[in-house]
Motif scaffolding. Structure first.
Motif, PDB file in Angstrom:
ATOM      1  N   GLN A  63     -22.106  -1.304 -16.701  1.00 18.66           N
ATOM      2  CA  GLN A  63     -22.175  -2.368 -17.721  1.00 18.66           C
ATOM      3  C   GLN A  63     -21.460  -3.657 -17.320  1.00 18.66           C
ATOM      4  O   GLN A  63     -20.285  -3.664 -16.986  1.00 18.66           O
ATOM      5  CB  GLN A  63     -21.595  -1.875 -19.051  1.00 18.66           C
ATOM      6  CG  GLN A  63     -21.783  -2.922 -20.169  1.00 18.66           C
ATOM      7  CD  GLN A  63     -21.210  -2.463 -21.491  1.00 18.66           C
ATOM      8  OE1 GLN A  63     -21.251  -1.278 -21.806  1.00 18.66           O
ATOM      9  NE2 GLN A  63     -20.665  -3.385 -22.254  1.00 18.66           N
ATOM     10  N   THR A  76     -17.379  -6.326 -22.777  1.00 15.77           N
ATOM     11  CA  THR A  76     -16.772  -5.004 -22.888  1.00 15.77           C
ATOM     12  C   THR A  76     -17.120  -4.140 -21.666  1.00 15.77           C
ATOM     13  O   THR A  76     -16.837  -2.960 -21.641  1.00 15.77           O
ATOM     14  CB  THR A  76     -17.237  -4.294 -24.177  1.00 15.77           C
ATOM     15  OG1 THR A  76     -18.635  -4.486 -24.344  1.00 15.77           O
ATOM     16  CG2 THR A  76     -16.509  -4.830 -25.384  1.00 15.77           C
ATOM     17  N   ARG A 101     -32.876  -4.581 -21.810  1.00 14.96           N
ATOM     18  CA  ARG A 101     -33.822  -3.858 -22.646  1.00 14.96           C
ATOM     19  C   ARG A 101     -35.274  -4.164 -22.261  1.00 14.96           C
ATOM     20  O   ARG A 101     -36.178  -3.421 -22.627  1.00 14.96           O
ATOM     21  CB  ARG A 101     -33.583  -4.195 -24.120  1.00 14.96           C
ATOM     22  CG  ARG A 101     -33.983  -3.056 -25.039  1.00 14.96           C
ATOM     23  CD  ARG A 101     -33.992  -3.431 -26.522  1.00 14.96           C
ATOM     24  NE  ARG A 101     -32.894  -4.266 -26.954  1.00 14.96           N
ATOM     25  CZ  ARG A 101     -31.776  -3.805 -27.534  1.00 14.96           C
ATOM     26  NH1 ARG A 101     -31.614  -2.527 -27.747  1.00 14.96           N
ATOM     27  NH2 ARG A 101     -30.852  -4.643 -27.914  1.00 14.96           N
ATOM     28  N   ASN A 125     -37.559 -13.281 -17.122  1.00 17.58           N
ATOM     29  CA  ASN A 125     -37.689 -12.896 -18.525  1.00 17.58           C
ATOM     30  C   ASN A 125     -39.033 -13.404 -19.016  1.00 17.58           C
ATOM     31  O   ASN A 125     -39.465 -14.489 -18.639  1.00 17.58           O
ATOM     32  CB  ASN A 125     -36.540 -13.520 -19.341  1.00 17.58           C
ATOM     33  CG  ASN A 125     -36.404 -12.871 -20.708  1.00 17.58           C
ATOM     34  OD1 ASN A 125     -37.357 -12.855 -21.498  1.00 17.58           O
ATOM     35  ND2 ASN A 125     -35.224 -12.342 -20.995  1.00 17.58           N
ATOM     36  N   SER A 159     -31.630 -10.800 -22.213  1.00 15.96           N
ATOM     37  CA  SER A 159     -31.801 -12.010 -23.022  1.00 15.96           C
ATOM     38  C   SER A 159     -30.714 -13.043 -22.755  1.00 15.96           C
ATOM     39  O   SER A 159     -30.959 -14.241 -22.855  1.00 15.96           O
ATOM     40  CB  SER A 159     -31.816 -11.643 -24.513  1.00 15.96           C
ATOM     41  OG  SER A 159     -30.591 -11.033 -24.869  1.00 15.96           O
ATOM     42  N   SER A 179     -27.208  -4.483 -18.866  1.00 16.10           N
ATOM     43  CA  SER A 179     -26.668  -5.002 -20.119  1.00 16.10           C
ATOM     44  C   SER A 179     -26.228  -3.810 -20.964  1.00 16.10           C
ATOM     45  O   SER A 179     -26.561  -2.655 -20.664  1.00 16.10           O
ATOM     46  CB  SER A 179     -27.739  -5.780 -20.866  1.00 16.10           C
ATOM     47  OG  SER A 179     -28.703  -4.866 -21.372  1.00 16.10           O
TER      48      SER A 179
HETATM   49  C1  LIG Z   1     -18.290  -6.776 -29.586  1.00 19.48           C
HETATM   50  C2  LIG Z   1     -19.527  -6.751 -28.743  1.00 19.48           C
HETATM   51  C3  LIG Z   1     -19.390  -6.548 -27.382  1.00 19.48           C
HETATM   52  C4  LIG Z   1     -20.508  -6.531 -26.553  1.00 19.48           C
HETATM   53  N1  LIG Z   1     -20.346  -6.371 -25.199  1.00 19.48           N
HETATM   54  C5  LIG Z   1     -21.416  -6.438 -24.404  1.00 19.48           C
HETATM   55  C6  LIG Z   1     -21.271  -6.328 -22.988  1.00 19.48           C
HETATM   56  O1  LIG Z   1     -20.175  -6.119 -22.441  1.00 19.48           O
HETATM   57  N2  LIG Z   1     -22.375  -6.444 -22.216  1.00 19.48           N
HETATM   58  C7  LIG Z   1     -23.619  -6.671 -22.747  1.00 19.48           C
HETATM   59  O2  LIG Z   1     -24.584  -6.776 -21.963  1.00 19.48           O
HETATM   60  N3  LIG Z   1     -23.777  -6.759 -24.083  1.00 19.48           N
HETATM   61  C8  LIG Z   1     -22.724  -6.636 -24.921  1.00 19.48           C
HETATM   62  N4  LIG Z   1     -22.925  -6.712 -26.275  1.00 19.48           N
HETATM   63  C9  LIG Z   1     -24.284  -6.676 -26.784  1.00 19.48           C
HETATM   64  C10 LIG Z   1     -24.999  -8.017 -26.771  1.00 19.48           C
HETATM   65  O3  LIG Z   1     -24.695  -8.701 -27.940  1.00 19.48           O
HETATM   66  C11 LIG Z   1     -26.515  -7.813 -26.660  1.00 19.48           C
HETATM   67  O4  LIG Z   1     -26.937  -7.018 -27.719  1.00 19.48           O
HETATM   68  C12 LIG Z   1     -27.011  -7.195 -25.365  1.00 19.48           C
HETATM   69  O5  LIG Z   1     -26.439  -7.841 -24.252  1.00 19.48           O
HETATM   70  C13 LIG Z   1     -28.502  -7.256 -25.276  1.00 19.48           C
HETATM   71  O6  LIG Z   1     -28.989  -6.631 -24.124  1.00 19.48           O
HETATM   72  P1  LIG Z   1     -30.366  -7.060 -23.464  1.00 19.48           P
HETATM   73  O7  LIG Z   1     -30.297  -8.470 -23.044  1.00 19.48           O
HETATM   74  O8  LIG Z   1     -30.646  -6.059 -22.391  1.00 19.48           O
HETATM   75  O9  LIG Z   1     -31.410  -6.798 -24.625  1.00 19.48           O
HETATM   76  P2  LIG Z   1     -32.222  -7.800 -25.537  1.00 19.48           P
HETATM   77  O10 LIG Z   1     -31.346  -8.801 -26.157  1.00 19.48           O
HETATM   78  O11 LIG Z   1     -33.047  -6.952 -26.400  1.00 19.48           O
HETATM   79  O12 LIG Z   1     -33.137  -8.578 -24.513  1.00 19.48           O
HETATM   80  C14 LIG Z   1     -34.218  -8.035 -23.812  1.00 19.48           C
HETATM   81  C15 LIG Z   1     -34.911  -9.178 -23.109  1.00 19.48           C
HETATM   82  O13 LIG Z   1     -35.903  -8.671 -22.254  1.00 19.48           O
HETATM   83  C16 LIG Z   1     -37.039  -9.518 -22.300  1.00 19.48           C
HETATM   84  N5  LIG Z   1     -38.195  -8.714 -21.908  1.00 19.48           N
HETATM   85  C17 LIG Z   1     -38.800  -7.718 -22.594  1.00 19.48           C
HETATM   86  N6  LIG Z   1     -39.776  -7.168 -21.864  1.00 19.48           N
HETATM   87  C18 LIG Z   1     -39.828  -7.839 -20.694  1.00 19.48           C
HETATM   88  C19 LIG Z   1     -40.632  -7.731 -19.529  1.00 19.48           C
HETATM   89  N7  LIG Z   1     -41.614  -6.827 -19.412  1.00 19.48           N
HETATM   90  N8  LIG Z   1     -40.414  -8.599 -18.523  1.00 19.48           N
HETATM   91  C20 LIG Z   1     -39.406  -9.527 -18.610  1.00 19.48           C
HETATM   92  N9  LIG Z   1     -38.623  -9.662 -19.685  1.00 19.48           N
HETATM   93  C21 LIG Z   1     -38.827  -8.827 -20.719  1.00 19.48           C
HETATM   94  C22 LIG Z   1     -37.054 -10.054 -23.705  1.00 19.48           C
HETATM   95  O14 LIG Z   1     -37.733 -11.298 -23.757  1.00 19.48           O
HETATM   96  C23 LIG Z   1     -35.571 -10.165 -24.021  1.00 19.48           C
HETATM   97  O15 LIG Z   1     -35.090 -11.478 -23.716  1.00 19.48           O
HETATM   98  C24 LIG Z   1     -21.800  -6.703 -27.110  1.00 19.48           C
HETATM   99  C25 LIG Z   1     -21.932  -6.917 -28.491  1.00 19.48           C
HETATM  100  C26 LIG Z   1     -20.819  -6.951 -29.293  1.00 19.48           C
HETATM  101  C27 LIG Z   1     -21.002  -7.190 -30.752  1.00 19.48           C
END
Ligand SMILES: Cc1cc2nc3c(=O)[nH]c(=O)nc-3n(C[C@H](O)[C@H](O)[C@H](O)COP(=O)(O)OP(=O)(O)OC[C@H]3O[C@@H](n4cnc5c(N)ncnc54)[C@H](O)[C@@H]3O)c2cc1C
Ligand SMILES: Cc1cc2nc3c(=O)[nH]c(=O)nc-3n(C[C@H](O)[C@H](O)[C@H](O)COP(=O)(O)OP(=O)(O)OC[C@H]3O[C@@H](n4cnc5c(N)ncnc54)[C@H](O)[C@@H]3O)c2cc1C
Lengths: 369, 266
Positions: free
Chosen positions: A294, A298, A253, A332, A313, A280
């Motif tokens: 992905q 999952t 994200r 990050n 994250s 992610s």
């Molecule tokens: C049953 C279940 C199954 C799931 N299965 C999966 C799965 O298979 N795979 C998966 O990935 N997730 C899965 N999830 C979701 C998981 O819990 C997280 O919500 C998801 O991985 C978050 O994605 P993210 O790290 O991209 O986003 P976020 O958690 O929102 O993290 C974004 C990160 O980017 C950083 N950031 C923002 N802007 C910048 C920038 N300009 N430069 C550098 N860093 C920056 C932030 O500091 C933050 O750490 C599942 C959830 C559940 C409940």
């Protein structure tokens, strides 16, 4: 039947490297293996030979191998060898090995090498170590390697310092375990070697000029071939093959402020490394990447050599799919992001600023190799 | 016509992998699964069965509990299963393993219109050697890395993957094909399939059953007959908590690239 006996160890001498060509061009692994083969031949005090099979005219590519350390290149030319064919290659290679008896034989662990190697080892009645990442003859060198790369207590063990067996080290169980394999009772000792692992020597024109070309005699006819290659197609674009990929650059994200730009940066970085882009779940749920990208509980479980997480994250469900990568790099902007707990290397910063610099630095490092 | 599919039971390395203090794998603590590529091989065979009505025989070499995996293959739609199991076969490297499996496949019998299928690679030993070595022992042509298989009479056309593209290869039966995950999506067992599986034949080949095959010889099977030996096995040093690089500028990136290059990671 020939009177070849793979158990007659004393009859074997020299280190050989199978030099793979595609469309008449040598593969990068050839130079890596010739370079490593040079060290092994020196440790054994024997010659290093390249073995090059190809269509008519392939001889012209052979001398270059000398520049990386081959004393000799054995060249087998035939229209039937222009394109790789298991039957043709296995026959010529086994016949030449039975005649000239090398003590060690290295093959690049490419899709072709891993088709060819086992077939030849089975025919020659010898052992084959798969997908090696490290090779030693000298015991002192091997002990030093264990000191750096293992948790073994090498000082409490007994070592035979005169041991001349080729010690072939490889990962198994998805890299959770390393094993050193030997082939003490048969020759040649055979290994396929993982591409990109052995360091290439600096090319030396004088050595290339001095390299001897030998053309061993061999028999090969149409009737030896049981398969027909109808066509060879080069992929226009790499398919998204997360599980098979050695390098994965994943976005999270964190790219939200410029989604297209962020994905483009990840693609560029993946291209430089020869890898693919992943993401992610946040990026898939937002519709920025298709579901096949992905990584996670999952999504897909991946074990690449390098996993780069940009703006992810490090949620537990994401980690579940990538924590067994051999090397994890995270970028990050939040220094408390959980992804840093499992990253081998972390950079705390803005991915939009860091990634372009990282692309340049990796390009430069690769060019310097 | 029949298709013989060679399948292996493996520890599930996708979850946590437990390693004993002496560097060996703690298999007892791990779940077992059918090797993933072998599921694709089985699915490919079942697809041909769906189209032609041919017979599908699954074979595995392993300890007696591997019978459970064979039952699952029968529940998916295979017709017969063979378990190759004996103390004499233990400790085999790929050379010896393929010697034994080739003898078992000989006993099942390979006829003119038959196909032998394997996975490309097992996720535990990870060698990708057993398929080609069985083919050599059985004097069959081989096609590895199959991502597509089309059968037209006795001619099989295979899309064989390369790192940078693919080859289209034609081969006649009998032949051996090794399969990769791109080939298909393996089906699930059906409730009816599970029920029927218990009525399908499952045979065990022990040492007695195979000993008359010329491939079976004390010098070519088991630990003693294996050309390769494990000299040492060890675990890579535990991953440290990792290393936060200082800064986030050009020098930081260059430092990282330099470390990766020195460690031969890139
Ligand atoms: C049953 C279940 C199954 C799931 N299965 C999966 C799965 O298979 N795979 C998966 O990935 N997730 C899965 N999830 C979701 C998981 O819990 C997280 O919500 C998801 O991985 C978050 O994605 P993210 O790290 O991209 O986003 P976020 O958690 O929102 O993290 C974004 C990160 O980017 C950083 N950031 C923002 N802007 C910048 C920038 N300009 N430069 C550098 N860093 C920056 C932030 O500091 C933050 O750490 C599942 C959830 C559940 C409940
Ligand atoms: C740490 C470690 C390292 C090893 N390194 C080597 C090595 O370098 N060289 C070597 O010769 N041996 C090696 N071995 C031994 C090797 O793993 C075993 O011989 C194993 O039984 C077969 O090899 P594999 O798991 O690599 O199978 P692969 O060759 O990867 O399997 C390919 C396909 O063959 C078929 N197949 C394989 N085994 C069976 C079976 N038992 N029953 C039915 N079908 C099967 C399946 O279709 C499978 O998909 C090693 C073992 C360990 C524990």
């Amino acid at each position: 039947m020939s009177n070849f006996n793979s158990a007659d160890i004393a009859a074997f001498k020299d280190v050989w490297v199978f030099c793979e060509q595609r469309e008449g061009k040598l593969m990068p692994t050839d130079f890596e293996l010739i370079s490593k083969g040079r060290d092994l031949a020196d440790e054994l005090g024997v010659n290093l030979c390249g073995l090059l099979l190809g269509g008519e005219g392939i001889e012209s590519a052979a001398k270059e191998l000398g520049g990386y350390g081959a004393d000799k290149v054995l060249v087998c030319e035939s229209p039937l060898l222009a394109v790789y064919n298991t039957d043709a290659y296995a026959k010529v290679i086994c016949d030449v090995i039975e005649e000239l008896k090398p003590e060690a034989f290295l093959i690049g662990a490419t899709n072709i090498g891993r088709d060819l190697g086992p077939r030849c080892a089975a025919r020659l009645h010898t052992g084959l170590c798969a997908d090696c990442t490290h090779l030693d003859v000298d015991v002192a060198n091997y002990i030093q390697f264990l000191r750096e790369s293992s948790t073994l207590d090498v000082d409490s063990q007994k070592w035979d310092m005169e041991d001349r067996n080729l010690k072939m080290t490889r990962p198994a169980f998805g890299g959770h375990l390393m094993a050193t394999i030997i082939c003490p009772r048969f020759r040649p000792c055979m290994a396929t070697v993982r591409p990109g692992v052995m360091k290439k020597n600096v090319f030396d024109q004088a050595k290339a000029d001095a390299c001897e070309i030998v053309k061993p005699s061999f028999q090969l006819s149409e009737s030896d071939l049981n398969t027909e290659v109808v066509e060879v197609v080069k992929a226009a674009k790499k398919l998204v093959d997360l599980i098979g990929a050695d390098y994965i650059v994943s976005v999270g994200r964190g790219i939200s402020k410029d989604v297209e730009g962020g994905i483009k940066l990840a693609e560029e970085l993946a291209d430089v490394l020869g890898g693919v882009v992943g993401g992610s779940r946040a990026t898939i749920d937002s519709g920025w990447l298709s579901a096949d990208h992905q990584v996670g509980q999952t999504g897909k479980t991946v074990h690449p050599k390098v996993y780069i997480a940009l703006g992810i994250s490090g949620a537990i469900q994401h980690k579940a799919g990538m924590q067994d990568s051999e090397c994890i790099i995270a970028v990050n902007k939040n220094d408390t992001a959980p992804i840093f707990e499992i990253a081998d290397y972390g950079i705390c910063g803005d991915l939009f600023k860091v990634t372009p610099m990282l692309i340049e630095a990796i390009k430069a490092a690769k060019a310097a190799k | 016509m029949k298709i013989i599919v060679s399948i292996k039971q493996v520890p599930d390395t996708s979850g946590k992998v437990a390693v004993n203090p002496d560097g060996t794998l703690n298999r007892a603590s791990m779940q077992t699964i059918t090797n993933p590529d072998d599921m694709n091989a089985l699915e490919a065979a079942l697809k041909i069965k769906d189209a032609t009505g041919c017979k599908v025989v699954v074979v595995t070499m392993g300890p007696p509990p591997a019978a459970g995996m064979l039952r699952e293959a029968l529940a998916m739609g295979a017709d017969e299963a063979v378990l190759v199991s004996a103390r004499e076969f233990g400790g085999s490297d790929t050379y010896a393993t393929s010697q034994i499996l080739a003898a078992a496949i000989n006993k099942i019998g390979v006829e003119a219109d038959d196909i032998v299928m394997c996975g490309r690679q097992a996720i535990d030993g990870d060698t990708a050697q057993v398929g080609p070595q069985i083919a050599e022992k059985l004097h069959l042509p081989q096609v590895t890395y199959a991502a597509d298989i089309q059968k037209d009479g006795d001619t099989i056309t295979v899309k064989r993957m390369l790192e940078d593209g693919y080859m289209t290869i034609k081969v006649k039966t009998p032949c051996l094909i090794t399969c990769i995950k791109e080939l298909n999506e393996p089906r699930y067992m059906s409730v009816g399939g599970v029920f029927e599986a218990y009525g399908k034949p499952m045979t065990t080949y022990d040492y007695e059953a195979l000993k008359d095959d010329p491939l079976i010889d004390a010098t070519t099977i088991g630990l003693k007959g294996s050309p390769t030996n494990i000299f040492k096995s060890f675990t890579p040093p535990q991953k440290g908590a990792g290393m936060m690089l200082e800064g986030a500028d050009k020098a930081t990136c260059e430092k990282l690239a330099d470390i990766l290059a020195k460690k031969h990671i890139i």
